[in-house]
Scaffold this motif. Structure first.
Motif, PDB file in Angstrom:
ATOM      1  N   GLY A 226       0.789  -1.221   0.000  1.00  0.00           N
ATOM      2  CA  GLY A 226       0.000   0.000   0.000  1.00  0.00           C
ATOM      3  C   GLY A 226       0.818   1.266   0.000  1.00  0.00           C
ATOM      4  O   GLY A 226       0.269   2.366   0.113  1.00  0.00           O
ATOM      5  N   PHE A 227       2.127   1.138  -0.128  1.00  0.00           N
ATOM      6  CA  PHE A 227       2.991   2.328  -0.132  1.00  0.00           C
ATOM      7  C   PHE A 227       2.627   3.232  -1.299  1.00  0.00           C
ATOM      8  O   PHE A 227       2.552   2.784  -2.444  1.00  0.00           O
ATOM      9  CB  PHE A 227       4.455   1.917  -0.229  1.00  0.00           C
ATOM     10  N   ASP A 228       2.386   4.494  -1.035  1.00  0.00           N
ATOM     11  CA  ASP A 228       1.961   5.451  -2.054  1.00  0.00           C
ATOM     12  C   ASP A 228       3.170   6.255  -2.514  1.00  0.00           C
ATOM     13  O   ASP A 228       3.609   7.194  -1.837  1.00  0.00           O
ATOM     14  CB  ASP A 228       0.875   6.378  -1.476  1.00  0.00           C
ATOM     15  N   TYR A 229       3.699   5.920  -3.652  1.00  0.00           N
ATOM     16  CA  TYR A 229       4.893   6.578  -4.156  1.00  0.00           C
ATOM     17  C   TYR A 229       4.688   8.083  -4.313  1.00  0.00           C
ATOM     18  O   TYR A 229       5.512   8.892  -3.884  1.00  0.00           O
ATOM     19  CB  TYR A 229       5.283   6.004  -5.520  1.00  0.00           C
ATOM     20  N   LEU A 230       3.596   8.448  -4.988  1.00  0.00           N
ATOM     21  CA  LEU A 230       3.380   9.853  -5.314  1.00  0.00           C
ATOM     22  C   LEU A 230       3.150  10.686  -4.060  1.00  0.00           C
ATOM     23  O   LEU A 230       3.672  11.804  -3.931  1.00  0.00           O
ATOM     24  CB  LEU A 230       2.203  10.005  -6.281  1.00  0.00           C
ATOM     25  N   GLU A 231       2.382  10.166  -3.120  1.00  0.00           N
ATOM     26  CA  GLU A 231       2.146  10.894  -1.875  1.00  0.00           C
ATOM     27  C   GLU A 231       3.463  11.135  -1.132  1.00  0.00           C
ATOM     28  O   GLU A 231       3.706  12.225  -0.601  1.00  0.00           O
ATOM     29  CB  GLU A 231       1.184  10.110  -0.983  1.00  0.00           C
TER      30      GLU A 231
ATOM     31  N   ALA B 230       8.979  16.542  -1.304  1.00  0.00           N
ATOM     32  CA  ALA B 230       9.279  17.698  -2.151  1.00  0.00           C
ATOM     33  C   ALA B 230       8.872  18.996  -1.456  1.00  0.00           C
ATOM     34  O   ALA B 230       9.601  20.002  -1.506  1.00  0.00           O
ATOM     35  CB  ALA B 230       8.562  17.568  -3.495  1.00  0.00           C
ATOM     36  N   TRP B 231       7.710  18.993  -0.823  1.00  0.00           N
ATOM     37  CA  TRP B 231       7.261  20.189  -0.113  1.00  0.00           C
ATOM     38  C   TRP B 231       8.251  20.581   0.990  1.00  0.00           C
ATOM     39  O   TRP B 231       8.507  21.766   1.207  1.00  0.00           O
ATOM     40  CB  TRP B 231       5.881  19.949   0.493  1.00  0.00           C
ATOM     41  N   LEU B 232       8.787  19.599   1.684  1.00  0.00           N
ATOM     42  CA  LEU B 232       9.773  19.891   2.734  1.00  0.00           C
ATOM     43  C   LEU B 232      11.002  20.581   2.167  1.00  0.00           C
ATOM     44  O   LEU B 232      11.689  21.330   2.873  1.00  0.00           O
ATOM     45  CB  LEU B 232      10.188  18.592   3.434  1.00  0.00           C
ATOM     46  N   ARG B 233      11.261  20.368   0.900  1.00  0.00           N
ATOM     47  CA  ARG B 233      12.438  20.944   0.247  1.00  0.00           C
ATOM     48  C   ARG B 233      12.077  22.096  -0.685  1.00  0.00           C
ATOM     49  O   ARG B 233      12.896  22.532  -1.491  1.00  0.00           O
ATOM     50  CB  ARG B 233      13.166  19.847  -0.529  1.00  0.00           C
TER      51      ARG B 233
ATOM     52  N   MET C  56      10.183  22.137  -3.267  1.00  0.00           N
ATOM     53  CA  MET C  56      10.245  21.707  -4.668  1.00  0.00           C
ATOM     54  C   MET C  56       8.832  21.495  -5.213  1.00  0.00           C
ATOM     55  O   MET C  56       7.900  21.250  -4.457  1.00  0.00           O
ATOM     56  CB  MET C  56      11.041  20.406  -4.780  1.00  0.00           C
ATOM     57  N   LYS C  57       8.698  21.596  -6.535  1.00  0.00           N
ATOM     58  CA  LYS C  57       7.426  21.322  -7.191  1.00  0.00           C
ATOM     59  C   LYS C  57       7.414  19.892  -7.715  1.00  0.00           C
ATOM     60  O   LYS C  57       8.465  19.309  -7.998  1.00  0.00           O
ATOM     61  CB  LYS C  57       7.185  22.300  -8.338  1.00  0.00           C
ATOM     62  N   VAL C  58       6.216  19.348  -7.839  1.00  0.00           N
ATOM     63  CA  VAL C  58       6.069  17.978  -8.317  1.00  0.00           C
ATOM     64  C   VAL C  58       5.132  17.950  -9.527  1.00  0.00           C
ATOM     65  O   VAL C  58       4.001  18.438  -9.455  1.00  0.00           O
ATOM     66  CB  VAL C  58       5.498  17.055  -7.216  1.00  0.00           C
ATOM     67  N   PHE C  59       5.629  17.377 -10.621  1.00  0.00           N
ATOM     68  CA  PHE C  59       4.822  17.162 -11.811  1.00  0.00           C
ATOM     69  C   PHE C  59       4.683  15.655 -12.015  1.00  0.00           C
ATOM     70  O   PHE C  59       5.678  14.938 -12.088  1.00  0.00           O
ATOM     71  CB  PHE C  59       5.473  17.808 -13.034  1.00  0.00           C
ATOM     72  N   ALA C  60       3.457  15.189 -12.088  1.00  0.00           N
ATOM     73  CA  ALA C  60       3.210  13.759 -12.272  1.00  0.00           C
ATOM     74  C   ALA C  60       3.229  13.422 -13.763  1.00  0.00           C
ATOM     75  O   ALA C  60       2.507  14.023 -14.554  1.00  0.00           O
ATOM     76  CB  ALA C  60       1.858  13.383 -11.673  1.00  0.00           C
ATOM     77  N   SER C  61       4.070  12.463 -14.131  1.00  0.00           N
ATOM     78  CA  SER C  61       4.189  12.056 -15.527  1.00  0.00           C
ATOM     79  C   SER C  61       3.289  10.858 -15.794  1.00  0.00           C
ATOM     80  O   SER C  61       3.285   9.891 -15.036  1.00  0.00           O
ATOM     81  CB  SER C  61       5.642  11.698 -15.846  1.00  0.00           C
TER      82      SER C  61
ATOM     83  N   VAL D  38      -0.570  17.862  -6.920  1.00  0.00           N
ATOM     84  CA  VAL D  38       0.613  18.037  -7.752  1.00  0.00           C
ATOM     85  C   VAL D  38       0.574  19.412  -8.420  1.00  0.00           C
ATOM     86  O   VAL D  38      -0.476  20.046  -8.511  1.00  0.00           O
ATOM     87  CB  VAL D  38       0.704  16.937  -8.826  1.00  0.00           C
ATOM     88  N   ASP D  39       1.722  19.837  -8.887  1.00  0.00           N
ATOM     89  CA  ASP D  39       1.813  21.145  -9.543  1.00  0.00           C
ATOM     90  C   ASP D  39       1.498  21.080 -11.032  1.00  0.00           C
ATOM     91  O   ASP D  39       1.329  22.117 -11.671  1.00  0.00           O
ATOM     92  CB  ASP D  39       3.220  21.719  -9.336  1.00  0.00           C
TER      93      ASP D  39
END
Length: 224
Positions: free
Chosen positions: A19-24, A30-33, A35-40, A113-114
């Protein structure tokens, strides 16, 4: 590691909790750093030829109806996977477009996501798609835009590309027919309309997402 082994799942040798959620996880880190996240998303490919995995190999509808039809070097219309290529599907099919857009909509609805990157948002190659559906859709395009009432009498696909050649493993036109340029326009129109539909769907479903377009080189632009 041994204490957690019963709870772990393996994917290509990597062990992660069920059940590990990669994107989450990526978004949170990324937010902690800052950074923006774009889902491909893989848009118009539904099968890995090497591993024979994916819908084109495992689902009869995808294999028989959605799989892209290409011209081989002899001008024969064949399924794209018969040429050793990945399982591309026909971008012109409404069912194919709906599936791709629904996946994007689900991503932006569930994750903050951004933006969305549309990977493989293209035809398989210049020798695609020459299915019966694309023929009829092309004829409709010519009749509507150019009032070409003779289009339905064309010799398909020879009036688009009569002869092909193999250049370093890529099947390309050796000569072009009377409808070749308008065929390219039709294909471009299919992709344009899909991007417009996808952008609208993402805007409605997401909180702040923009829709990006994957380029071969460089960073993807954002369509605002």
């Amino acid at each position: 590691m041994s204490d957690y082994a019963p709870q772990l799942t393996s994917m290509e040798g990597k062990f992660l909790p069920p059940g590990f959620d990669y994107l989450e996880f990526i978004i949170r880190e990324a937010w902690l750093r800052k950074m923006k996240v774009f889902a491909s998303t893989m848009v118009f490919v539904e099968g890995d030829y090497v591993r024979k995995m994916g819908n084109v190999f495992e689902d009869a509808v995808f294999k028989d109806f959605y799989q892209s039809v290409v011209c081989d070097v002899n001008g024969m219309r064949v399924p794209v996977t018969s040429t050793g290529k990945n399982g591309f599907v026909n971008p012109a099919l409404p069912e194919v477009q709906d599936r791709a857009i629904n996946i994007m909509k689900e991503i932006v609805a569930r994750y903050d996501v951004d933006g969305i990157i549309t990977d493989y948002c293209r035809y398989a190659d210049i020798n695609a798609d020459f299915s019966d559906y694309s023929k009829n859709d092309f004829v409709g395009f010519l009749e509507q835009k150019y009032n070409d009432m003779n289009a339905r009498n064309m010799t398909f696909p020879k009036d688009i590309v009569p002869y092909w050649k193999n250049v370093s493993g890529q099947i390309v036109p050796a000569a072009t027919g009377v409808y070749y340029k308008r065929w390219l326009e039709y294909r471009a129109n299919v992709m344009h309309d899909f991007i417009q539909r996808a952008r609208a769907g993402v805007k409605v479903s997401g909180r702040k997402s923009n829709l990006g377009r994957m380029l071969v080189h460089g960073m993807p632009p954002i369509i605002r």
